[in-house]
Motif scaffolding. Structure first.
Motif, mmCIF file in Angstrom:
data_model
loop_
_atom_site.group_PDB
_atom_site.id
_atom_site.type_symbol
_atom_site.label_atom_id
_atom_site.label_comp_id
_atom_site.label_asym_id
_atom_site.label_seq_id
_atom_site.Cartn_x
_atom_site.Cartn_y
_atom_site.Cartn_z
ATOM 1 N N GLY A 160 0.801 -1.219 0.000
ATOM 2 C CA GLY A 160 0.000 0.000 0.000
ATOM 3 C C GLY A 160 0.828 1.261 0.000
ATOM 4 N N LYS A 161 2.132 1.135 0.203
ATOM 5 C CA LYS A 161 3.010 2.315 0.202
ATOM 6 C C LYS A 161 4.089 2.132 -0.860
ATOM 7 C CE LYS A 161 3.406 4.643 3.910
ATOM 8 N NZ LYS A 161 3.722 5.215 5.256
ATOM 9 N N VAL A 168 2.283 -1.285 -4.558
ATOM 10 C CA VAL A 168 0.898 -0.930 -4.867
ATOM 11 C C VAL A 168 0.339 -1.885 -5.907
ATOM 12 C CG1 VAL A 168 1.195 1.505 -4.299
ATOM 13 C CG2 VAL A 168 1.633 0.746 -6.626
ATOM 14 N N ASP A 169 -0.952 -2.158 -5.795
ATOM 15 C CA ASP A 169 -1.629 -3.047 -6.738
ATOM 16 C C ASP A 169 -1.899 -2.337 -8.056
ATOM 17 O OD1 ASP A 169 -1.866 -5.444 -5.275
ATOM 18 O OD2 ASP A 169 -3.516 -4.616 -4.112
ATOM 19 N N SER A 171 1.395 7.384 -1.727
ATOM 20 C CA SER A 171 1.065 7.561 -0.312
ATOM 21 C C SER A 171 0.968 9.038 0.036
ATOM 22 C CB SER A 171 2.106 6.872 0.568
ATOM 23 O OG SER A 171 3.412 7.362 0.288
ATOM 24 N N GLN A 223 -2.316 10.367 -1.283
ATOM 25 C CA GLN A 223 -3.426 9.914 -0.439
ATOM 26 C C GLN A 223 -3.531 10.763 0.823
ATOM 27 O OE1 GLN A 223 -3.585 5.584 0.200
ATOM 28 N NE2 GLN A 223 -2.336 5.339 -1.626
ATOM 29 N N PRO A 237 -3.851 -6.592 4.811
ATOM 30 C CA PRO A 237 -3.623 -5.176 5.141
ATOM 31 C C PRO A 237 -4.842 -4.554 5.812
ATOM 32 C CG PRO A 237 -2.982 -5.652 2.865
ATOM 33 C CD PRO A 237 -3.720 -6.853 3.367
ATOM 34 N N THR A 251 -7.489 -1.717 6.419
ATOM 35 C CA THR A 251 -8.076 -0.646 5.621
ATOM 36 C C THR A 251 -9.160 0.068 6.414
ATOM 37 O OG1 THR A 251 -9.705 -2.149 4.618
ATOM 38 C CG2 THR A 251 -7.628 -1.817 3.428
ATOM 39 N N ALA A 261 -5.650 3.168 3.137
ATOM 40 C CA ALA A 261 -4.576 2.581 3.941
ATOM 41 C C ALA A 261 -4.284 3.528 5.103
ATOM 42 C CB ALA A 261 -3.328 2.375 3.095
ATOM 43 N N ASN A 306 -1.124 5.500 5.320
ATOM 44 C CA ASN A 306 -0.891 6.515 4.301
ATOM 45 C C ASN A 306 -1.608 7.827 4.593
ATOM 46 O OD1 ASN A 306 0.657 4.703 2.907
ATOM 47 N ND2 ASN A 306 -0.871 4.232 1.353
#
Length: 378
Positions: free
Chosen positions: A66-67, A70-71, A233, A236, A279, A281, A319, A322
């Motif tokens: 997530g930082k 990333v997907d 991040s 975000q 993760p 969320t 996240a 983030n």
């Protein structure tokens, strides 16, 4: 991918654990010219050389989900019929051995790179992982698996130019000037395809790595995947801060922000203690509940949630790491900056004394001024 799946793949990047047979790549100069190609057998390398190559590739699976990681999500249409997805699948299915597909991938990266500051070494390697069965007690059973996960990783490593330095000559027992040579540094970015979800291949996803999570290489992501680049991040956090301050307006008080920070940090700590690999969320609705507990008016909360939907998407999963600084709590004014451990943020109070606004911090013992212990008089 979750943390446990990520760790499972990371452990493979050792000569005795992976099924990587070849290392492919190219060396590119600042004019975007390929000046050397790499096509070599991992098994024919010296052990030290094997470990160096695998260490660079392994770096593309490092950092935080997530930082740094990333997907990348492909649409159904892309998976069904698109040049970008077809290229990735070709490289995966041929284990990187199709020279035309490799060069096409490298060219996409090179064309999107900002080459003004450095040469680059681009590496690619394919692996086939016989996924062991994971029992109820979380123990991996190597003989009970029936899935082979075929994937490849690609890394773009800046190359440091040679520098002149005094080097020790063992034979002559003397120091003499010598060049360090060109040195490949840790990857600036890279990716894994396909994603390893539920311990199997997910061809709808790739996992993209960025050494600097605050600045995702948007041009590279677009060139490789043709998808809307994910928010970094830093983006975000900026979007969250803007939504909060604009929606709450004068209700965006110190106490409200401190409560948001503290409750989100508490959720992060609780999640860490559970050792849940998935993760953590939050949604804008979750944050809205925290705001409601802090006495924020319902219409302000609704405005905040609409702003989040506009910036992140409807019902987007945020996240927590983030959108807040979970490891520090910092208060600034034009003249002063106060940094305090997050768990001690309650020590800072706001007061209005004789018409002036103050930040108050207890100072009973251990007060120092430039390292000199002082006492505060009554």
């Amino acid at each position: 991918m979750n943390q446990k799946e990520l760790n499972e793949l990371r452990r493979r990047f050792r000569p005795d654990r992976c099924n990587i047979s070849k290392i492919f790549g190219c060396y590119v100069n600042s004019n975007k010219e390929i000046i050397a190609w790499i096509d070599t057998s991992l098994g024919l390398m010296q052990p030290e050389e094997q470990e160096m190559y695998l260490a660079l590739l392994k770096k593309t699976l490092s950092g935080s989900l997530g930082k740094n990681l990333v997907d990348i999500v492909f649409s159904t249409e892309q998976v069904a019929d698109s040049d970008e997805h077809r290229l990735l699948q070709t490289i995966r299915q041929t284990e990187g051995k199709d020279p035309n597909a490799r060069e096409a991938l490298f060219r996409r990266i090179i064309d999107a790179l900002d080459m003004q500051e450095s040469n680059y070494l681009i590496l690619l390697a394919a692996d086939a992982y016989d996924v062991p069965h994971r029992g109820k007690d979380d123990i991996l059973l190597a003989d009970a698996g029936d899935t082979v996960f075929r994937y490849f990783v690609c890394a773009a490593c800046p190359v440091k130019a040679p520098t002149l330095a005094l080097r020790y000559d063992i034979e002559r027992n003397e120091f003499h000037p010598g060049s360090t040579g060109h040195v490949a540094l840790a990857p600036e970015f890279g990716f894994l395809y396909p994603a390893f979800d539920d311990r199997a291949a997910n061809i709808y996803n790739a996992l993209f790595y960025a050494k600097n999570p605050a600045e995702l290489p948007q041009d590279v992501i677009d060139a490789l995947f043709r998808v809307e680049p994910p928010m970094s991040s830093a983006e975000q956090k900026n979007a969250f801060d803007t939504a909060l301050t604009e929606a709450l307006d004068r209700d965006c008080s110190y106490d409200v922000v401190q409560a948001v920070h503290e409750q989100i940090r508490a959720r992060i700590e609780d999640h860490r203690e559970t050792h849940d690999p998935e993760p953590l969320t939050l949604t804008a609705r979750d944050v809205g509940g925290i705001l409601a507990d802090s006495g924020v008016a319902p219409e302000r909360i609704e405005t905040f949630q609409k702003a989040c939907a506009k910036r992140y998407g409807e019902d987007a999963a945020l996240a927590p790491g983030n959108i807040i600084e979970s490891k520090k709590f910092e208060v600034t004014t034009p003249e002063v900056k106060i940094s305090i451990a997050p768990e001690n943020s309650y020590l800072i109070e706001t007061r209005i004394i004789d018409g002036r606004k103050y930040l108050l911090i207890p100072a009973d013992e251990g007060v120092e001024v430039n390292g000199i212990g002082v006492c505060i008089r009554e």
